[in-house]
Design a protein around this motif. Sequence first.
Motif, PDB file in Angstrom:
ATOM      1  N   ARG A 148      -7.655  -4.176  -4.454  1.00  0.00           N
ATOM      2  CA  ARG A 148      -8.082  -4.097  -3.047  1.00  0.00           C
ATOM      3  C   ARG A 148      -7.486  -2.868  -2.367  1.00  0.00           C
ATOM      4  NH1 ARG A 148      -6.752 -10.404  -1.976  1.00  0.00           N
ATOM      5  NH2 ARG A 148      -8.694 -11.311  -2.794  1.00  0.00           N
ATOM      6  N   LYS A 165      -9.338   0.278  -3.464  1.00  0.00           N
ATOM      7  CA  LYS A 165     -10.646   0.404  -2.815  1.00  0.00           C
ATOM      8  C   LYS A 165     -10.493   0.850  -1.362  1.00  0.00           C
ATOM      9  CE  LYS A 165     -13.004  -3.071  -5.652  1.00  0.00           C
ATOM     10  NZ  LYS A 165     -13.628  -4.431  -5.672  1.00  0.00           N
ATOM     11  N   ARG A 166      -9.430   0.358  -0.722  1.00  0.00           N
ATOM     12  CA  ARG A 166      -9.220   0.643   0.694  1.00  0.00           C
ATOM     13  C   ARG A 166      -8.832   2.093   0.950  1.00  0.00           C
ATOM     14  NH1 ARG A 166      -6.374  -3.625   1.703  1.00  0.00           N
ATOM     15  NH2 ARG A 166      -4.286  -2.715   1.552  1.00  0.00           N
ATOM     16  N   GLU A 223       0.831  -1.210   0.000  1.00  0.00           N
ATOM     17  CA  GLU A 223       0.000   0.000   0.000  1.00  0.00           C
ATOM     18  C   GLU A 223       0.861   1.255   0.000  1.00  0.00           C
ATOM     19  OE1 GLU A 223      -3.106   2.196   3.045  1.00  0.00           O
ATOM     20  OE2 GLU A 223      -3.369   0.038   2.661  1.00  0.00           O
TER      21      GLU A 223
END
Length: 203
Positions: free
Chosen positions: A197, A200-201, A162
């Motif tokens: 993912r 989206k997070r 991330e």
Amino acid sequence: MKMDERDNEESILCFNRLDETLKKYGMFDVSEREKVRKFCTPAYFPKDKALHRSGDIANSVFFICSGLVRFYYISEEGKEYNKSFSHENQFAGAVQYAAQPEPCRFYIQALEPTHTLAISLEGLNKLYQESLAWANLGRLHMESLAVRKTSREAGFLLDSAEQRYKTFLAQEPGLVQRLPLYQIASYLGITDVALSRIRKRIK
């Protein structure tokens, strides 16, 4: 407009872009900027066309006038790993092999229709030897490559996926809309599902 007229206009635009880019370094007067022109050849690459292939000895570095390219490796199993991207007003190529030509292990591919100026490495070496401004540009470019390489290695060793994505967004905000998800994921060292993912997070 005829094709040769369009090509001529694109070539003029390319030389103007190179001239403006060199001006930004603040160490090139008109005569220094003009020196490179005799070593430049306009080169167009359609989408997916290779600018360079693994195993080839590079003989040019490319100034990108318009378009987008990726640097990538292919493993023995056939899997592709993106190394970096280059776009408008940036240089792309195996400039690190200018002094000692040898086969490169990476590929360079156009991800969009890409107009470039191909600058011969032989000519570039002459500029480095004859011009302090060009020698300094070569040094700055190599330093920039070293910094980017060190930063990327640290990111893989110390940062989460991330955080690597957030760093990519901060460094190249304009590329997110131009690159398919799987190309960004390959650059980050994750799957496109994992990247989806993450996106989206953090929305």
